[in-house]
Write a protein that holds these residues in place. Sequence first.
Motif, PDB file in Angstrom:
ATOM      1  N   ASP A 168      27.563  44.869  67.558  1.00 41.23           N
ATOM      2  CA  ASP A 168      28.995  45.142  67.698  1.00 41.23           C
ATOM      3  C   ASP A 168      29.843  44.317  66.737  1.00 41.23           C
ATOM      4  O   ASP A 168      31.064  44.467  66.695  1.00 41.23           O
ATOM      5  N   ILE A 169      29.179  43.400  66.020  1.00 42.57           N
ATOM      6  CA  ILE A 169      29.934  42.526  65.118  1.00 42.57           C
ATOM      7  C   ILE A 169      29.913  43.099  63.703  1.00 42.57           C
ATOM      8  O   ILE A 169      28.845  43.393  63.152  1.00 42.57           O
ATOM      9  N   VAL A 170      31.093  43.256  63.156  1.00 44.44           N
ATOM     10  CA  VAL A 170      31.229  43.731  61.765  1.00 44.44           C
ATOM     11  C   VAL A 170      31.572  42.520  60.894  1.00 44.44           C
ATOM     12  O   VAL A 170      32.300  41.626  61.331  1.00 44.44           O
ATOM     13  N   LEU A 171      31.034  42.491  59.695  1.00 47.23           N
ATOM     14  CA  LEU A 171      31.321  41.376  58.789  1.00 47.23           C
ATOM     15  C   LEU A 171      32.201  41.846  57.631  1.00 47.23           C
ATOM     16  O   LEU A 171      32.050  42.972  57.147  1.00 47.23           O
ATOM     17  N   ALA A 172      33.109  41.004  57.194  1.00 53.10           N
ATOM     18  CA  ALA A 172      33.940  41.325  56.025  1.00 53.10           C
ATOM     19  C   ALA A 172      34.086  40.073  55.179  1.00 53.10           C
ATOM     20  O   ALA A 172      34.222  38.964  55.728  1.00 53.10           O
ATOM     21  N   LYS A 173      34.029  40.258  53.871  1.00 54.07           N
ATOM     22  CA  LYS A 173      34.160  39.086  53.004  1.00 54.07           C
ATOM     23  C   LYS A 173      35.604  38.630  52.887  1.00 54.07           C
ATOM     24  O   LYS A 173      35.892  37.448  52.737  1.00 54.07           O
ATOM     25  N   ALA A 174      36.503  39.627  52.938  1.00 52.01           N
ATOM     26  CA  ALA A 174      37.924  39.286  52.824  1.00 52.01           C
ATOM     27  C   ALA A 174      38.603  39.579  54.155  1.00 52.01           C
ATOM     28  O   ALA A 174      38.176  40.472  54.897  1.00 52.01           O
ATOM     29  N   GLN A 175      39.658  38.855  54.430  1.00 53.04           N
ATOM     30  CA  GLN A 175      40.364  39.061  55.689  1.00 53.04           C
ATOM     31  C   GLN A 175      41.132  40.381  55.626  1.00 53.04           C
ATOM     32  O   GLN A 175      41.879  40.628  54.667  1.00 53.04           O
TER      33      GLN A 175
ATOM     34  N   ASP B 101      44.054  43.067  56.002  1.00 58.40           N
ATOM     35  CA  ASP B 101      45.498  42.822  55.976  1.00 58.40           C
ATOM     36  C   ASP B 101      46.102  43.149  57.329  1.00 58.40           C
ATOM     37  O   ASP B 101      46.243  44.322  57.680  1.00 58.40           O
ATOM     38  N   GLY B 102      46.493  42.153  58.054  1.00 57.04           N
ATOM     39  CA  GLY B 102      47.105  42.359  59.362  1.00 57.04           C
ATOM     40  C   GLY B 102      46.187  43.123  60.280  1.00 57.04           C
ATOM     41  O   GLY B 102      44.999  43.236  60.022  1.00 57.04           O
ATOM     42  N   ARG B 103      46.711  43.650  61.385  1.00 60.66           N
ATOM     43  CA  ARG B 103      45.879  44.408  62.316  1.00 60.66           C
ATOM     44  C   ARG B 103      46.190  45.896  62.234  1.00 60.66           C
ATOM     45  O   ARG B 103      45.657  46.683  63.006  1.00 60.66           O
ATOM     46  N   ASP B 104      47.098  46.269  61.293  1.00 58.86           N
ATOM     47  CA  ASP B 104      47.419  47.678  61.157  1.00 58.86           C
ATOM     48  C   ASP B 104      46.180  48.430  60.673  1.00 58.86           C
ATOM     49  O   ASP B 104      45.522  48.019  59.722  1.00 58.86           O
ATOM     50  N   GLY B 105      45.897  49.499  61.337  1.00 62.02           N
ATOM     51  CA  GLY B 105      44.764  50.321  60.920  1.00 62.02           C
ATOM     52  C   GLY B 105      43.439  49.725  61.325  1.00 62.02           C
ATOM     53  O   GLY B 105      42.395  50.209  60.901  1.00 62.02           O
ATOM     54  N   LEU B 106      43.446  48.688  62.133  1.00 64.89           N
ATOM     55  CA  LEU B 106      42.188  48.063  62.582  1.00 64.89           C
ATOM     56  C   LEU B 106      42.190  48.028  64.107  1.00 64.89           C
ATOM     57  O   LEU B 106      43.112  47.487  64.721  1.00 64.89           O
ATOM     58  N   SER B 107      41.191  48.684  64.686  1.00 63.79           N
ATOM     59  CA  SER B 107      41.180  48.757  66.151  1.00 63.79           C
ATOM     60  C   SER B 107      40.654  47.475  66.780  1.00 63.79           C
ATOM     61  O   SER B 107      40.874  47.231  67.961  1.00 63.79           O
ATOM     62  N   ALA B 108      39.935  46.665  66.018  1.00 61.20           N
ATOM     63  CA  ALA B 108      39.343  45.455  66.589  1.00 61.20           C
ATOM     64  C   ALA B 108      40.387  44.356  66.767  1.00 61.20           C
ATOM     65  O   ALA B 108      41.233  44.152  65.891  1.00 61.20           O
ATOM     66  N   ARG B 109      40.335  43.669  67.916  1.00 57.56           N
ATOM     67  CA  ARG B 109      41.323  42.622  68.207  1.00 57.56           C
ATOM     68  C   ARG B 109      40.885  41.275  67.637  1.00 57.56           C
ATOM     69  O   ARG B 109      41.705  40.418  67.336  1.00 57.56           O
TER      70      ARG B 109
ATOM     71  N   PHE C 270      34.286  36.886  57.442  1.00 57.93           N
ATOM     72  CA  PHE C 270      35.113  37.181  58.619  1.00 57.93           C
ATOM     73  C   PHE C 270      34.303  38.010  59.605  1.00 57.93           C
ATOM     74  O   PHE C 270      33.662  38.995  59.224  1.00 57.93           O
ATOM     75  N   VAL C 271      34.343  37.593  60.848  1.00 57.99           N
ATOM     76  CA  VAL C 271      33.625  38.259  61.933  1.00 57.99           C
ATOM     77  C   VAL C 271      34.638  39.118  62.687  1.00 57.99           C
ATOM     78  O   VAL C 271      35.699  38.632  63.087  1.00 57.99           O
ATOM     79  N   ILE C 272      34.337  40.407  62.844  1.00 55.25           N
ATOM     80  CA  ILE C 272      35.295  41.335  63.464  1.00 55.25           C
ATOM     81  C   ILE C 272      34.605  42.078  64.618  1.00 55.25           C
ATOM     82  O   ILE C 272      33.497  42.603  64.435  1.00 55.25           O
ATOM     83  N   PHE C 273      35.229  42.043  65.769  1.00 57.73           N
ATOM     84  CA  PHE C 273      34.712  42.841  66.891  1.00 57.73           C
ATOM     85  C   PHE C 273      35.841  43.131  67.884  1.00 57.73           C
ATOM     86  O   PHE C 273      36.839  42.407  67.945  1.00 57.73           O
ATOM     87  N   LYS C 274      35.623  44.190  68.665  1.00 54.70           N
ATOM     88  CA  LYS C 274      36.656  44.583  69.633  1.00 54.70           C
ATOM     89  C   LYS C 274      36.659  43.639  70.829  1.00 54.70           C
ATOM     90  O   LYS C 274      35.603  43.123  71.218  1.00 54.70           O
TER      91      LYS C 274
END
Lengths: 230, 346
Positions: free
Chosen positions: B267-274, B276-284, B335-339
């Motif tokens: 469930d964890i998505v990785l991103a090299k860059a942060q 931009d904001g939370r617009d268009g991103l469902s993960a909190r 950057f670690v991204i998950f809902k």
Amino acid sequence: MEYIFEGIVRAIELLLTGNEETYSAVFVTLKASTMSMIGSLALGIPCGFLLGYFDFPGKKQVRALVDTLLALPTVVVGLFVYAFVSYRGPLGEMQLLFTIPGIALAQTILVLPIVISLTATAVESLDKRLRSTLMALGARGKQIAIASILEARYAVMIAAVTAYGRAVSEVGISMMIGGNIKWHTRTITTAIALETGKGEFSMGIALGIVLLTLAFTVNALLTILKKRST
Amino acid sequence: MSETPLYRINNLKYRYENGRFLLHIPEFAIARGASIGIVGPNGGGKTTLLKILALLEDPDEGTVYFDGTKVDRTNDAMKRSVTMLLQEAYLLKRTVFENVAYGLKVRNEKQGLTEKVHRTLHMVGLPPDEFAQRRWHQLSGGEAQRVALASRLIINPRVLIMDEPTASVDQRSAVLIKDAVNTMREQFNTTLIVASHDLIWLNTVASQVFRVYEGRITGLASDNVIDGPWNPESDGLWKKVLPDGQVMFSATPPGDSAAKALLNPSDIVLAKAQPDGRDGLSARNIIRGTVTLLSEENHSKKVLATIDLGGLSVISRITRRAAESLHILPGTPIFVIFKASSLRWE
């Protein structure tokens, strides 16, 4: 002091010339102690294993009794065995009194607690993982018992050597049950006691040298076995 | 009809002498030919569970079925189907050859004994010419462990159970133990149950890793476990403050504030860059971290990336292609991204 040196010189002469009386005592000692070892090991190792390996009601009391018997005086054993094997005793018909098998029987009783106690200690000291390992490898009942004794073999041999040292050096039993009969039941220890009483130091010293050599051999064996067991 | 599992546990309980439960497993099953890993803290009941499965111990309550039959420790055939390698393996005070041959000798299978012993010693990376006649005290810790393993492999068990087999061995021995076990499984479809603290090594031999915690099987060990405290926020979310001050949110309320949250590495998505904001991103949750370790998961062939989130370690499961395209290496900022809804409660 001179008679002591003379005694030593004469003792060496007796040993080197193969004096029959001296070697008779050595032979009787070795024969009796070997017979008693066979008896005590045959009985003592299984009993020691059972005592060390299994838990049962009264185990502590049995262990305390066996440990107490380690200090059994030779003359007390001699007294009891005499009472049993004398011609009026319950085992009188076996005619063991004043014989080498009679001495061996009493020596067996004397050293049995040593074999049982030291074997039990050896088995109790076995690594706790041994049983699980043997079971995991598929060993069952008798196979586990045999493998456990084999694992404790050096410690069991120490028990045997210690017992041998006690048997070969005792004097009370040999005197009372053997009767110190020349050419028949005279052992090294009874011969030394007799010859010293007569003022014949040379034979006493010669036999003393043999006994000391035996003691050194036993001690060397013990040292080697203790090293191997660790 | 589904196949009967090799092991089935029903309401197993095992107590300490003081009566407290060391193990309580309501239901658990292990399929034939499975390779199961077990992780968990010391004293959590792993070794006891392994000994029960190895038929070396009986549970205080409950039933264990082996091959559809209730376990009977007096059944020699059943007991001899299973073998266990203890954490600190014990070698008999004999030669290496005698140690390895022992299992066959007690089964009275002496035909071709020398050849079998030599072949098994080869399997664990111990050349027979050099090692067969060595005595038990002439071996290093890793060699002794491999001799102990060889003495289990030679009996060709249906189930091989190992308790911390690599805890006290060198890296080469750990690799050789892995290779020998995997070879054995490929050849004989041996069921494998292994407890280890070394999750990376465990992932190279086990296809499923379970976590045993305080006497219970609490789920797959691949899940990240995130301790509390969790505090309520005004927007209905629950917040945990990480050691470096960053925050993590859960959408569902914990049972209590100290509850442990579980997070599936997939469930964890990785991103090299942060982003931009939370617009268009469902993960909190977007949390900054550093890659500390990369390893391959044996059964999935995916990459497990361990990431330090300012003092909290989490594992992300990604494809090999994703790892390559991200160019991540240990030390890479990520950057670690998950809902917030990805967090579950233990």
